[in-house]
Design an enzyme around this catalytic site. Structure first.
Site, PDB file in Angstrom:
ATOM      1  N   SER A 246       0.908  -1.131  -0.077  1.00 36.59           N
ATOM      2  CA  SER A 246      -0.006  -0.007  -0.220  1.00 36.59           C
ATOM      3  C   SER A 246       0.895   1.397   0.073  1.00 36.59           C
ATOM      4  O   SER A 246       2.173   1.002   0.143  1.00 36.59           O
ATOM      5  CB  SER A 246      -0.733  -0.155   1.195  1.00 36.59           C
ATOM      6  N   LYS A 247       0.240   2.253   0.031  1.00 38.53           N
ATOM      7  CA  LYS A 247       1.149   3.773  -0.081  1.00 38.53           C
ATOM      8  C   LYS A 247       2.098   3.794   1.054  1.00 38.53           C
ATOM      9  O   LYS A 247       3.015   4.467   1.064  1.00 38.53           O
ATOM     10  CB  LYS A 247      -0.153   4.811   0.073  1.00 38.53           C
ATOM     11  N   ARG A 248       1.503   3.336   2.477  1.00 31.46           N
ATOM     12  CA  ARG A 248       2.576   3.282   3.376  1.00 31.46           C
ATOM     13  C   ARG A 248       4.095   2.763   3.040  1.00 31.46           C
ATOM     14  O   ARG A 248       5.190   3.149   3.764  1.00 31.46           O
ATOM     15  CB  ARG A 248       2.295   2.467   4.554  1.00 31.46           C
TER      16      ARG A 248
END
Ligand code: GLU
Length: 487
Positions: A246-248
């Site tokens: 994910s973006k994390r």
């Protein structure tokens, strides 16, 4: 594998950029199509009008084009097939495989909440399937809104997945799902099946987040009397912490990597190894042609793959080092221009010199921008000394000054500019001064490029040329004199 060449498709929803997971799905479909002489089709699933945008569609096309994943035939826009989706739903209604459901969304929501608060899962109780024909006619004539629900038969739905082998679902766990909403727009599973049949798709390869859709889709194929395609569900991509990417974890859009200076062949190579392996001992660094040649559905892996940006950068460095130098030039020259080092035309005018520079720098870089950053000293008027490198390599300014003066004088006394000769000279000089070669060459490196990491010092001298090398040593001497004087 089916006897005739397979027809595969990539079916992105244009609700964002092309993400690495989508790109991997596209790539696997593309590789298999190219490997087998099949077709790779592109279908834009733009039925969700609220979330689909033209910008996303464009970003998906651009991402695929950048990766070199060309598609066959015209792009299919799912939204343009509404009439067929409705006609297929009507067929299912007419053949008794689907039924009208007049329960409103509110009623369903209430029953769902009641079921959940009682600790159970909601399943539609088929109450509208029990309405008699006259009642249905009456409601339709009165204009009562209805959805079409698929009547899930008893039994079990199973398939042989090319990745997971046998997967089966008891049909009792599958609700009588909606295929057409009350505004006569299709639900995802119905639109996909209608389109995949119309496009003659023979292998559906997609992320394994779609596994739970597959039994419903298989039931629809069967109800529509269509031949089933094969299915392959690719494992999820995780970050290095084992969680779903994910973006994390950093950039997840393919375009971000393009802008970060990742080469398309490196990205493709890296993505190809996310959920596929050619098996045995294999060379990880592969060109597109090698990938096409090696690719087969037999090598699809079941376990989640890890998106490790360090590995991607390593892979990029490998491709940087191997790609044809002329290709590298056309890729990096605009970045040199943008960085204000030299124009593309200026670089082309000194092509041999520029290629030599690139040869030296590319083996020391993982990203294109690292080449540009390392190249700065070879274009600058004067050297910017890195304070840390100075503190380390010019620790004794007086002794360094003596050494560098001797180097300059030796260079001035020789007209030749051949790396072997230079090396011989420098080694002889170091010996005559009673120091190891490193003691002479490291301070010299700071004088020439200002930093402690660079290509081999004799290559640096070659790239700079005789005059600039001598001028830079003279400039370093001036600086060292100031240091000695305590300035
Ligand atoms: N549009 C779906 C998605 O982007 C893919 C549908 C499919 O491959 O069947 O997840």
């Amino acid at each position: 594998m089916t006897a005739s060449p397979p027809r595969l498709r990539f079916a992105p929803s244009p609700t964002g950029f092309l993400h690495v997971g989508g790109a991997r799905t596209a790539l696997f479909n593309w590789l298999l199509a190219r490997r087998t002489g099949g077709k790779f089709l592109l279908r834009v699933e733009d039925t969700d009008k609220a979330r689909s945008t033209d910008d996303s569609t464009r970003a998906i096309f651009e991402g695929l084009e950048w990766l070199g994943l060309d598609w066959d035939e015209e792009v299919v826009f799912q939204g343009a097939n509404l009439d067929r989706h409705r006609a297929d739903a009507a067929k299912l209604l007419a053949s008794g495989k689907a039924y009208r459901c007049f329960c409103t969304a509110d009623e369903i929501a209430q029953r769902r909440a009641a079921a959940e608060s009682a600790g159970g899962a909601f399943t539609y109780d088929r109450r509208c399937d029990k309405l008699d024909a006259a009642e249905i006619d009456r409601r339709v004539a009165a204009g009562s809104p209805f959805v079409l629900r698929f009547r899930v038969p008893d039994g079990e739905t199973a398939w042989h997945d090319l990745v997971h082998e046998r997967i089966s679902f008891p049909n009792k766990d599958i609700d009588d799902f909606v295929i057409l909403r009350s505004d006569a727009t299709p639900i995802y599973n119905h639109a996909v099946v209608s389109d995949d049949i119309a496009m003659g798709i023979t292998l559906v390869m997609r992320g394994d987040d779609h596994i739970s859709n597959t039994p419903k889709q298989i039931l629809l194929y069967e109800a529509l009397g269509a031949t089933l395609p094969q299915f392959a569900h690719l494992p999820m991509i995780h970050g290095t912490d084992g969680k779903k990417l994910s973006k994390r974890h950093g950039a997840t859009a393919v375009g971000d990597y393009q802008h970060l200076g990742i080469l398309a062949p490196a990205m493709v190579n890296f993505l190809a190894l996310m959920g596929w392996s050619p098996g045995g001992d294999f060379e990880e660094v592969m060109t597109l042609d090698q990938l096409i040649h090696a690719f087969s559905s037999d090598g699809l892996l079941r376990k989640a793959s890890v998106f490790d940006t360090k590995k991607l950068e390593w892979m990029n460095g490998q491709h940087l080092a191997k790609m044809p130098i002329a290709e590298l030039e056309s890729l990096v020259a605009p970045r040199f221009e943008k960085a204000g080092l030299a124009t593309v035309a200026e670089l082309a005018a000194r092509r041999d010199w520029f290629h030599h520079l690139l040869e030296q720098l590319r083996v020391r870089s993982r990203l294109i921008d690292e080449i540009v950053a390392q190249a700065a000293p070879y274009f600058a008027e004067s050297v910017t000394y890195d304070p840390e490198a100075v503190a380390k390599q010019w620790k004794d300014p007086a002794a360094t000054l003596t050494l560098l003066t001797a180097v300059r004088e030796a260079l001035e006394a020789h007209a030749g500019w051949d790396p072997l000769l230079l090396e011989e000279m420098m080694r002889a000089l170091a010996e005559s001064k009673g120091v190891g070669a490193g003691k002479l060459l490291q301070p010299l490196r700071i004088a020439l490029v200002g930093v402690s990491a660079s290509p081999g010092i004799f290559d640096v001298m070659l790239i700079l040329g005789r005059d600039r090398t001598i001028a830079r040593i003279a400039a370093a001497e001036r600086r060292l004199r100031e240091m000695v004087a305590g300035a």
